[in-house]
Write an enzyme that holds these catalytic residues in place. Structure first.
Site, PDB file in Angstrom:
ATOM      1  N   GLY A   1       0.856  -1.169   0.000  1.00 25.29           N
ATOM      2  CA  GLY A   1       0.000   0.000   0.000  1.00 25.29           C
ATOM      3  C   GLY A   1       0.898   1.226   0.000  1.00 25.29           C
ATOM      4  N   ARG A   2       0.344   2.372   0.373  1.00 26.93           N
ATOM      5  CA  ARG A   2       1.168   3.583   0.434  1.00 26.93           C
ATOM      6  C   ARG A   2       1.924   3.718   1.751  1.00 26.93           C
ATOM      7  NH1 ARG A   2      -1.601   7.989   0.608  1.00 26.93           N
ATOM      8  NH2 ARG A   2      -3.664   7.063   0.615  1.00 26.93           N
TER       9      ARG A   2
ATOM     10  N   GLU B   1       5.843   3.934   2.009  1.00 30.71           N
ATOM     11  CA  GLU B   1       6.464   5.133   1.451  1.00 30.71           C
ATOM     12  C   GLU B   1       6.821   6.138   2.543  1.00 30.71           C
ATOM     13  OE1 GLU B   1       5.081   8.824  -1.358  1.00 30.71           O
ATOM     14  OE2 GLU B   1       4.265   6.840  -1.816  1.00 30.71           O
TER      15      GLU B   1
ATOM     16  N   CYS C   1       4.379  -6.117  -2.241  1.00 29.19           N
ATOM     17  CA  CYS C   1       3.993  -4.908  -2.957  1.00 29.19           C
ATOM     18  C   CYS C   1       4.998  -3.776  -2.724  1.00 29.19           C
ATOM     19  CB  CYS C   1       2.571  -4.521  -2.558  1.00 29.19           C
ATOM     20  SG  CYS C   1       1.781  -3.347  -3.667  1.00 29.19           S
ATOM     21  N   HIS C   2       4.605  -2.718  -2.020  1.00 28.41           N
ATOM     22  CA  HIS C   2       5.502  -1.593  -1.737  1.00 28.41           C
ATOM     23  C   HIS C   2       6.270  -1.772  -0.424  1.00 28.41           C
ATOM     24  CE1 HIS C   2       3.214   0.222  -4.974  1.00 28.41           C
ATOM     25  NE2 HIS C   2       4.039   1.246  -4.979  1.00 28.41           N
TER      26      HIS C   2
ATOM     27  N   TYR D   1       5.924  -4.810  -6.179  1.00 26.89           N
ATOM     28  CA  TYR D   1       5.027  -4.310  -7.204  1.00 26.89           C
ATOM     29  C   TYR D   1       5.903  -3.930  -8.402  1.00 26.89           C
ATOM     30  CZ  TYR D   1       1.223  -1.939  -9.487  1.00 26.89           C
ATOM     31  OH  TYR D   1       0.266  -1.578 -10.395  1.00 26.89           O
TER      32      TYR D   1
END
Length: 185
Positions: free
Chosen positions: A86-87, A90, A116-117, A136
């Site tokens: 997800g975000r 980050e 993913c992230h 990802y």
């Protein structure tokens, strides 16, 4: 006493990438704790792949309580860590408490599952240097810049690191992570 597994996440994490491993690990008999920047109700998101979009879409997802704050985590108490995507990764990669936690798992050669992230966080602690990894697909340049060898596969196992591209790869990712966890915990 059940073996403990830690999930590290925050707001805007992908709902499925937090809740699927959480429930799967509980089903296997592990004690699972979710840690976040603070002990609060987290707000997850849903990333989906829709016709006509060049990238994924994002919608509000589930809410879920964090069991503890990063500052309360003792990595030695846990057999493994899961890093959802997800975000959240980050901004979480900038959290010094979380970087210490993740680095402790690598230093102790304990199982790390990332999806993913999530590898943005392991890259921030130098955990990808010289390793085979997936993420990802849009993160391929980031994985290479972090010293990793990017593989476009459902699940990639390199030592105690198990990585996956995104939630559609959950069965392969969890199958490999659980195999490693059972052998190590």
């Amino acid at each position: 006493m059940a073996t403990k597994v830690l999930i590290v996440t925050g707001d805007a994490a992908e709902s499925l990438e937090v809740l699927y491993p959480y429930q799967r690990l509980l089903e296997e008999g592990y004690e699972v704790h979710i840690a976040a920047p603070t002990k609060k109700t987290l707000r997850f998101v849903v990333h989906d792949f829709e016709e006509g979009y060049d990238t994924y879409t994002e919608k509000p997802g589930y809410t879920w309580p964090a069991d503890l704050a990063f500052s309360e985590v003792a990595p030695a108490d846990y057999a493994a860590v899961v890093i959802p995507g997800g975000r959240a990764p980050e901004y979480l990669r900038n959290d010094p408490e979380l970087r210490k936690i993740v680095k402790a798992f690598f230093d102790a050669d304990k199982p790390v599952a990332q999806i993913c992230h999530g590898p943005l966080l392991t890259a921030a602690v130098g955990g990808l240097e010289g390793r085979r990894v997936t993420a990802y697909p849009a993160l391929e340049p980031d994985m290479q810049a972090a010293g990793g060898s990017f593989q476009d596969a459902e699940a990639v196992v390199d030592g105690t690191l198990v990585s996956s591209r995104a939630w559609p790869d959950h069965p392969a990712w969890m199958r490999e992570f659980l195999k490693l966890l059972r052998s190590r915990a």
